[in-house]
Design an enzyme around this catalytic site. Structure first.
Site, PDB file in Angstrom:
ATOM      1  N   SER A 167       0.806  -1.225   0.000  1.00  0.00           N
ATOM      2  CA  SER A 167       0.000   0.000   0.000  1.00  0.00           C
ATOM      3  C   SER A 167       0.837   1.272   0.000  1.00  0.00           C
ATOM      4  O   SER A 167       1.848   1.378   0.708  1.00  0.00           O
ATOM      5  CB  SER A 167      -0.921   0.014   1.226  1.00  0.00           C
ATOM      6  N   LYS A 218     -14.236  -3.809   1.376  1.00  0.00           N
ATOM      7  CA  LYS A 218     -14.953  -2.571   1.055  1.00  0.00           C
ATOM      8  C   LYS A 218     -16.477  -2.700   1.138  1.00  0.00           C
ATOM      9  O   LYS A 218     -17.158  -1.746   1.481  1.00  0.00           O
ATOM     10  CB  LYS A 218     -14.576  -2.077  -0.351  1.00  0.00           C
ATOM     11  N   ASP A 222     -13.215   6.894  -3.706  1.00  0.00           N
ATOM     12  CA  ASP A 222     -12.615   6.386  -4.956  1.00  0.00           C
ATOM     13  C   ASP A 222     -13.099   7.156  -6.183  1.00  0.00           C
ATOM     14  O   ASP A 222     -12.298   7.659  -6.979  1.00  0.00           O
ATOM     15  CB  ASP A 222     -12.929   4.893  -5.141  1.00  0.00           C
ATOM     16  N   GLY A 274     -16.535  -3.694 -11.706  1.00  0.00           N
ATOM     17  CA  GLY A 274     -16.308  -4.093 -10.308  1.00  0.00           C
ATOM     18  C   GLY A 274     -16.490  -2.916  -9.371  1.00  0.00           C
ATOM     19  O   GLY A 274     -17.153  -1.924  -9.700  1.00  0.00           O
ATOM     20  N   GLY A 275     -15.890  -3.009  -8.184  1.00  0.00           N
ATOM     21  CA  GLY A 275     -16.071  -1.986  -7.159  1.00  0.00           C
ATOM     22  C   GLY A 275     -15.607  -0.609  -7.604  1.00  0.00           C
ATOM     23  O   GLY A 275     -16.297   0.393  -7.380  1.00  0.00           O
TER      24      GLY A 275
END
Ligand code: NAP
Length: 285
Positions: A20, A71, A107, A133-134
């Site tokens: 990350s 998430k 996001d 997707g997300g």
């Protein structure tokens, strides 16, 4: 950074978290704004999420980010989520307000900021999004809230695009068209912006569209994949003299939005540039 008995902690919950970039973003900003805060990563497996959230409340952790695979599932453990996160069905940022955990999703906002910062206007634009997707869902919802005319969602399967379409059509004026068809040149001729939200190109030199296509209009090409920095899709776009936006911009912007939620401080352009330099140095661009 001077860590002492008054330091407050923020964290990332995810699995895995070892790669990350979020600690570099947040610890840079905490230091720069002289905040006695520290950002750390916790590697939390799927069945430990509930216990981790209890731990956050018990330890008084101020807030943090949520990443894969939590998430969506984290929502059931939060006390409140904002309207944006409810529509997206996922949270990537939380804030602990005196034991009340509030969820947000930065996001899509981070992605849209990367386009607006480059001087583009989204109003009435025609946009094609690859993947459903997300990340696609948060980007599509944000694009719809900004008044784009139509979003063409292309995905290898039809169920997820249809779910995004339903969420958008019932809440916004934006039209949505879903398809699993291969992308042709005529499809690109008809749009203003192309966005890749699939993982295709991540760590490989694969391209999510047929590289033999020669576009005939001046479309903007965005890739949210950020490893490698210059993906095969962006190389294809640059070869045809198209404008591009790199995935790192969204990554940094979603972090800046989260910092604003936790601290109330709105980061400035200089912060963004500094973080970009840290990122570029870390991957030797
Ligand atoms: P996700 O929820 O797993 O969704 C991936 C989507 O891509 C799905 O619609 C999936 O199709 C499609 N897909 C996956 N593999 C494919 C393949 N080989 N060929 C064609 N389609 C494929 O993932 P996500 O969370 O949205 O993340 C997607 C990518 O965005 C990742 O690379 C991630 O690192 C990146 N990302 C970047 C940022 C940033 O800040 N820059 C933020 C978030 C995510 P199906 O629906 O058929 O499964």
């Amino acid at each position: 950074m001077n860590i002492n008995s008054n330091s407050k902690t923020l964290c990332l919950l995810g699995h895995p978290v070892s790669q990350s970039f979020s600690p570099s973003i947040q610890n840079h900003l905490f230091k720069k704004y002289n905040l006695n805060k520290l950002y750390v990563c916790f590697n939390v497996k799927e069945n430990n999420l509930g216990d981790s959230i209890d731990g956050i409340k018990a330890l008084g952790i101020l807030g943090g980010n949520i990443t894969i695979p939590h998430k969506v599932n984290v929502i059931e453990y939060l006390d409140w989520v904002d309207e944006n996160s409810r529509l997206i069905g996922a949270v990537n940022t939380f804030k602990n307000e005196d034991g009340i955990l509030k969820g947000y999703n930065t996001d899509g906002k981070g992605f849209v900021k990367s386009i607006i910062d480059k001087g583009y206007d989204l109003n009435n634009k025609k946009i094609m999004v690859l993947g459903a997707g997300g990340a696609s869902r948060s980007i599509c919802i944000e694009l719809a809230s900004r008044g784009v005319e139509i979003i063409y969602i292309r995905n290898r399967s039809i169920e997820k695009p249809k779910e995004i379409s339903e969420a958008i059509m019932t809440n916004f004026d934006t039209k949505v068209s879903c398809s699993v068809d291969k992308i042709k040149r005529e499809d690109l001729d008809n749009i203003d912006i192309l966005i890749n939200t699939t993982p295709i190109g991540m760590g490989t030199c694969e391209c999510p569209i047929d590289e033999a296509i020669v576009p005939s209009n001046n479309l903007l090409v965005c890739d949210i994949v950020y490893k490698p920095h210059n993906t095969q899709l962006l190389k294809w776009a640059s070869k045809h003299k198209l404008q591009v936006i790199y995935g790192i911009d969204m990554l940094i912007n979603q972090g800046l939005e989260a910092f604003h939620i936790w601290t109330g401080i709105k980061p400035i352009k200089e912060d963004e540039d500094e973080i970009k330099h840290i990122y570029e140095a870390s991957i030797n661009i």
